[in-house]
Motif scaffolding. Structure first.
Motif, PDB file in Angstrom:
ATOM      1  N   THR A 140       0.655  -0.942  -0.162  1.00  0.00           N
ATOM      2  CA  THR A 140       0.101  -0.174  -0.009  1.00  0.00           C
ATOM      3  C   THR A 140       1.239   1.310   0.245  1.00  0.00           C
ATOM      4  O   THR A 140       1.661   1.301   0.334  1.00  0.00           O
ATOM      5  N   LEU A 141      -0.017   2.503  -0.617  1.00  0.00           N
ATOM      6  CA  LEU A 141       1.129   3.652  -0.550  1.00  0.00           C
ATOM      7  C   LEU A 141       0.675   5.102  -0.433  1.00  0.00           C
ATOM      8  O   LEU A 141      -1.196   4.953  -0.856  1.00  0.00           O
ATOM      9  N   GLY A 142       0.983   5.580   0.501  1.00  0.00           N
ATOM     10  CA  GLY A 142       0.792   6.748   0.737  1.00  0.00           C
ATOM     11  C   GLY A 142       1.930   8.037   0.080  1.00  0.00           C
ATOM     12  O   GLY A 142       2.866   7.918   0.134  1.00  0.00           O
TER      13      GLY A 142
ATOM     14  N   ARG B  20       3.625   7.655   5.316  1.00  0.00           N
ATOM     15  CA  ARG B  20       3.909   6.375   5.844  1.00  0.00           C
ATOM     16  C   ARG B  20       3.036   6.103   7.381  1.00  0.00           C
ATOM     17  O   ARG B  20       1.943   5.058   7.523  1.00  0.00           O
ATOM     18  N   LYS B  21       3.737   6.562   8.445  1.00  0.00           N
ATOM     19  CA  LYS B  21       3.467   6.010  10.227  1.00  0.00           C
ATOM     20  C   LYS B  21       1.409   6.936   9.737  1.00  0.00           C
ATOM     21  O   LYS B  21       0.300   6.004  10.406  1.00  0.00           O
ATOM     22  N   LEU B  22       0.936   7.601   9.332  1.00  0.00           N
ATOM     23  CA  LEU B  22       0.102   8.775   9.116  1.00  0.00           C
ATOM     24  C   LEU B  22      -1.037   7.816   9.076  1.00  0.00           C
ATOM     25  O   LEU B  22      -2.180   7.299   9.038  1.00  0.00           O
TER      26      LEU B  22
ATOM     27  N   ILE C 184       4.730   1.798   2.319  1.00  0.00           N
ATOM     28  CA  ILE C 184       5.189   2.810   1.331  1.00  0.00           C
ATOM     29  C   ILE C 184       5.088   4.256   1.694  1.00  0.00           C
ATOM     30  O   ILE C 184       3.659   4.231   1.473  1.00  0.00           O
ATOM     31  N   GLY C 185       5.844   5.437   1.615  1.00  0.00           N
ATOM     32  CA  GLY C 185       5.232   6.211   1.744  1.00  0.00           C
ATOM     33  C   GLY C 185       6.239   6.892   0.884  1.00  0.00           C
ATOM     34  O   GLY C 185       7.299   7.012   0.594  1.00  0.00           O
ATOM     35  N   ILE C 186       5.953   7.865   0.062  1.00  0.00           N
ATOM     36  CA  ILE C 186       6.980   8.274  -0.419  1.00  0.00           C
ATOM     37  C   ILE C 186       6.608  10.139  -0.381  1.00  0.00           C
ATOM     38  O   ILE C 186       5.064  10.408  -0.491  1.00  0.00           O
TER      39      ILE C 186
END
Length: 414
Positions: free
Chosen positions: A274-276, A342-344, A349-351
């Motif tokens: 999953t992506l944020g 990513r944490k929020l 994955i966070g970019i």
């Protein structure tokens, strides 16, 4: 080779008020069935210009597709000009008239005499039905050259081409197959790419042609071959692709019409990730790149447009000290943005993107085009910097491409 020419009639095209999308769609349709498009031109709604163009085309073309100028108003002169060119009169096509009457009736509209004139065509043409509009297409023949005049409304033109014109052309001509194989590359300049594959290119068979198609940080290598045996051509092209791949494999993200965002989306779904997204300088463009594709909900959780420092701090958790010490456009801020989103959002994955898109806002230390992107997962958080252009829109698109490529590389490593 069966040469085809595409002529667009319309002052609005020459004024830059309307984009000529017909040239693109008609070229693809013709090429897909083996015709060779030689030239696109746009011309004015002027009698002599049309006459001169038709005469010129008749000497060099086998097929001339003409769009525009078939409306019922006085500024649309294509039909009358064709009648003059062929030295014929006009006739009213009763089948076309019946179609127009049914079209108006089905829409609950009153038909005027002006609308009826849409059924008036030069006496020497064969009319081609236009299921979606009132202006029929017209088929003319002169000394082995086919002229096909169609309305300029794109959805009408494409429907006429697909349902009527292409089948008729394939009955009239027997074109060879034109087969393309495309290799999609990213993050390598055209000149460097050419150096890496120079020996391979020099040894290509004479019937296989290579083209470099650069666009926004990406280069498409297009191999093209013509012939009567489609399966044999495809085998030859695929063999050449396999020869060149070892030289450039790390830059290749796909083939034919695959996009970088489509490739990344496939990898995210395949690996159940999953992506944020946290965006500053790209202002939501990166998120839009994903969400415009069907199926994005399977991996895309959401995005934060953290344009101001307050949002970076209050929403994403970027430390105030980081902003004060290093600035909003910095490696440290990009790292904290990626980890924060990513944490929020609770994603795998966070970019993040942060930079000086332009046209203002640059400094000697961080000029316009300075961009940082970052990637974060449970094992690592990394950032990369780029010095891009002075053009704001280009910088936004190039930054998104860089993010997509970083994502692609990281997922391949997993």
């Amino acid at each position: 080779m069966i040469p085809a020419y595409i002529v667009a009639i319309g002052d609005e095209l020459l004024y830059g008020q309307t984009l000529n999308t017909n040239a693109h769609s008609l070229s693809k349709m013709l090429t897909d069935v083996g015709f060779k498009v030689v030239k696109h031109i746009s011309i004015a709604d002027e009698r002599q210009v049309i006459l001169d163009t038709v005469e010129e085309m008749s000497k060099v073309a086998k097929i001339v597709l003409i769009t525009g100028g078939l409306g019922p108003t006085k500024d649309d002169i294509t039909k009358k000009t064709f009648a003059e060119y062929f030295n014929v009169g006009m006739r009213r096509d009763e089948e076309v008239l019946k179609h127009i009457e049914n079209l108006f009736s089905s829409r609950g509209r009153e038909m005027t005499e002006l609308n009826q004139t849409q059924a008036d065509v030069p006496t020497n043409c064969k009319t081609i039905p236009n299921a979606l509009g009132t202006a029929p297409a017209m088929w003319f023949e002169k000394e082995g050259c086919i002229f096909i005049s169609m309305p300029g409304v794109p959805f009408e033109t494409e429907n006429i081409m697909e349902k009527e014109v292409i089948p008729r052309l394939l009955e009239f001509f027997k074109p060879p197959f034109i087969v393309h194989k495309k290799i999609q590359t990213i993050s390598i300049p055209e000149s460097i790419l050419a150096q890496k594959i120079e020996d391979w290119e020099n040894n290509l068979p004479s019937d296989i042609h290579l083209a470099y198609l650069p666009h926004l940080g990406k280069v498409t290598l297009r191999l093209t071959c013509e012939g009567d045996d489609k399966e044999k051509i495809e085998t030859e092209l695929n063999a050449q692709v396999q020869k060149v791949l070892p030289l450039i494999e790390k830059y290749v993200y796909g083939f034919d019409d695959e996009t970088i965002e489509g490739k990344v989306a496939d990898l995210l779904k395949e690996k159940n990730l999953t992506l944020g997204i946290a965006e500053s300088c790209t202002g939501g463009y990166t998120a839009r790149t994903f969400t415009q594709h069907e199926g994005a909900s399977k991996f895309f959780e959401g995005g934060i447009i953290a344009y101001s420092n307050d949002v970076k701090i209050k929403v994403l958790g970027v430390k105030l000290d980081t902003i004060v010490k290093y600035g909003a456009v910095s490696e440290q801020t990009a790292l904290e943005m990626a980890e924060g989103v990513r944490k929020l959002l609770g994603t795998k994955i966070g970019i993040a993107t942060t930079g000086v898109a332009g046209t203002g806002g640059g400094t000697p230390e961080k000029p316009v085009g300075t961009v940082w992107i970052a990637y974060s997962d449970e094992n690592e958080t990394v950032a990369k910097t780029y010095q891009l252009t002075k053009n704001r829109n280009l910088n936004i698109q190039l930054t998104t491409n860089a993010v997509l490529n970083l994502l692609r590389k990281k997922m391949i490593e997993m």
